[in-house]
Scaffold this active site. Structure first.
Site, short mmCIF file in Angstrom:
data_model
loop_
_atom_site.label_atom_id
_atom_site.label_comp_id
_atom_site.label_asym_id
_atom_site.label_seq_id
_atom_site.Cartn_x
_atom_site.Cartn_y
_atom_site.Cartn_z
N GLY A 1 -19.69 -30.83 11.66
CA GLY A 1 -19.54 -31.81 12.73
C GLY A 1 -20.75 -32.70 12.88
NE ARG B 1 -15.58 -29.39 11.28
CZ ARG B 1 -16.64 -29.01 11.99
NH1 ARG B 1 -17.38 -27.99 11.58
NH2 ARG B 1 -16.97 -29.65 13.10
CG ASP C 1 -20.57 -21.03 9.31
OD1 ASP C 1 -20.76 -19.87 8.94
OD2 ASP C 1 -20.02 -21.30 10.39
CE LYS D 1 -24.43 -30.15 11.68
NZ LYS D 1 -22.98 -30.18 11.42
CB ILE E 1 -24.71 -30.96 19.37
CG1 ILE E 1 -23.25 -30.52 19.39
CG2 ILE E 1 -24.87 -32.27 18.62
CD1 ILE E 1 -22.35 -31.45 20.19
CG ASP E 2 -22.34 -25.83 18.92
OD1 ASP E 2 -22.04 -26.93 19.45
OD2 ASP E 2 -21.53 -25.15 18.29
CE1 TYR F 1 -14.27 -34.18 17.74
CE2 TYR F 1 -12.91 -33.72 19.67
CZ TYR F 1 -13.21 -33.51 18.32
OH TYR F 1 -12.45 -32.65 17.59
#
Length: 547
Positions: free
Chosen positions: A77, A141, A172, A198, A200-201, A421
């Protein structure tokens, strides 16, 4: 390319960098490392890249580097700052040797396997400096986990003369990078692999990776939106806003946004799990605060909910684990059934008694969402589970029974929101613009120095940028064994919210006051121009962790 006035202005922004990246470097090696868990298993699977030392760059003498062709991949993402990683990588490679070339594989790891690429030139890169999104080359992905994929990728690299790959992604994706690095090193294929952190979580971090890029910007975007909603709530004084925030496993975003906006209620998944709370416990906690605020005449408020909450409620976590395992082996049989009712009954008959009891007690809509197709890593797609709507309905029912018992005399109207998003492709904050550019430069130095199986690392992030510490951390150092698609596999261990950590303690310290009073903060939009104390702020999470 059509550009907004802000984008035009941002093109002239020159990202700040650590002093160690501004000239020649020397590498200082730390001690040999080991994985965070399952050391014997990880070492056996990664004999060529296990145990490498942590690397720190220090200013050194300039030297000559041989020309290289390098490939770069955006994986997973989007996160604000990806374009600056590529800008920093491009500039860093050209600084090492003007003959260096950078190729971008299109659409993520699949582009590497299918040989879809473009050469990234100065004209292309300049269009994307300090901008959000991953549209310079796109993302995807596709998982790199099959020998056939490794071999196809190697053939494509050889055709282009590529001797190094940079994979920009989350836990991952960087696990994939580590597997690829090990495979190519074992074969002596002559292709280095470097990762860049990377997500954002915020769940890809440790002592060497203080934060993943994009977290800063995304939290600032979400906090602006939450602040706007709180201003509305405090104006209209008649709605409870239930706001679900992105964060598939960890609650870092919810926690950071709470520290920035001071909502009435913040649910932290890791706390729910640690206290072995049930879904009813969570609902009762929210309902009781709604009732207490109503006593003061405040029939409004805000509730922050982490996206992955349902997976942390112990009974739900067990159910989801069983469903993940069951669907990994029976997905075709389930999908062959026509209606959701038939699918629910089919699944219910084939899981444990304890999980069946939980499964059949759920609203049909939630049970259906738990059976949706898994993501590429075999996990339930929690973003599709409408937890915020479920909690509104359950709190409403709880308050109805409390009203009958004389325990609630107010009004309750719930409004659901999901912010995901909205924050993933924002123009990066100054912090993320600087951090990402430094990460790209760091990756270029790791390549120039012949390293593989490392993740670019930039630390000491609450200090002035000139004092940031760049280097590399072995990816194997972060790994453990976890069940994926019904099998035990090596993966980077997710960093969850630490309940003994300073950011969570700050929330606990203020939780009761924020619940009963209206102490909202309104952060406003990201500031790109102006005094440093406004424009170069780090997250509260980093500030409290580094104190």
């Amino acid at each position: 390319m059509i550009k907004s006035p802000l984008q035009i202005a941002r093109e002239s922004y020159v990202p700040k960098m650590p002093s160690s990246l501004k000239g020649g470097i020397k590498i200082v090696e730390g001690k040999a490392t080991e994985s965070v868990a399952d050391q014997a298993d990880i070492e056996k699977m990664f004999p060529n890249t296990y145990g490498m030392p942590v690397l720190t760059f220090e200013p050194g003498d300039a030297k000559e580097y041989a020309a290289q062709n390098v490939g770069v991949i955006l994986s997973g993402g989007q996160a604000p700052g990806g374009h600056n990683v590529i800008s920093g990588l491009y500039d860093g490679l050209k600084k090492l040797n003007p003959e260096n070339k950078l190729y971008g594989f299109l659409g993520g790891p699949g582009g590497l396997v299918d040989n879809q690429y473009i050469e990234l030139t100065e004209d292309i890169v300049n269009h994307y400096r300090n901008t959000g999104g991953f549209d310079i080359i796109g993302s995807g992905r596709t998982k790199l986990e099959e020998t056939e994929q490794y071999e196809k990728a190697l053939v494509n690299c050889k055709e282009l003369g590529i001797t190094a790959l940079v994979i920009i992604g989350g836990d991952d994706s960087n696990t994939n990078a580590c597997v690829l690095a090990e495979y190519y090193k074992e074969k002596q294929a002559g292709v280095q692999v470097i990762g860049v952190p990377k997500t954002i979580d915020g769940d890809l971090k440790n002592e060497m990776i203080e934060t993943s890029f994009g977290f800063d910007t995304a939290c600032k975007v979400y906090s602006e939106l939450i602040g706007n909603i709180q201003r509305d709530a405090n104006s209209a004084k008649k709605y409870w806003h239930f706001i679900k925030l992105m964060g598939r496993s960890a609650s870092h975003i919810a926690l950071e946004c709470a520290l920035q906006t001071q909502p009435n209620i913040t649910i932290i998944s890791e706390e729910v799990e640690a206290k072995q709370q049930t879904l009813d416990d969570v609902v009762s906690y929210i309902a009781n605060i709604v009732a207490k605020r109503a006593e003061n005449g405040d029939n409004f408020g805000t509730v922050l909910i982490p996206e992955g909450l349902v997976e942390f409620i112990p009974a739900m976590k067990k159910l989801i684990a069983e469903l993940n395992d069951f669907l990994a082996h029976n997905e075709e049989a389930v999908n062959a059934l026509e209606g959701n009712k038939e699918k629910r009954e089919f699944v219910a008959e084939r899981i444990s008694d304890e999980s069946r009891e939980v499964f059949v007690s759920l609203p049909n809509s939630i049970a259906n969402q738990l059976m949706l197709d898994r993501d590429p890593h075999g996990n339930v797609q929690v973003s599709l589970i409408e937890t915020e709507k479920m909690l509104i309905d359950m709190v409403k029912a709880k308050l109805k029974s409390m009203k009958k018992a004389g325990e609630f005399k107010g009004k309750f109207k719930g409004q659901p929101h999901f912010f995901g998003y909205e924050g993933r492709c924002a123009a990066p904050s100054n912090f993320d613009a600087d951090y990402c550019y430094s990460l790209g430069n760091t990756a270029s130095m790791l390549i120039g120095e012949g390293k593989t199986g490392y993740m670019a690392s930039v630390r000491n992030l609450t200090a002035p940028s000139s004092e940031w510490m760049a280097g590399g951390v072995p990816v194997t150092m972060m790994m453990n064994m976890e069940k994926r698609h019904g099998e035990m596999k090596p993966v980077i261990q997710k960093a969850l919210v630490q309940l003994n950590g300073a950011p969570f303690k700050k929330l606990v310290e203020n939780r009761e006051e924020w619940a009963l009073n209206t102490n909202y903060m309104y952060p406003g939009p990201i500031q790109y121009f102006g005094p440093s104390e406004v424009c170069d702020l780090t997250t509260n999470t980093l500030k409290y962790e580094q104190q």
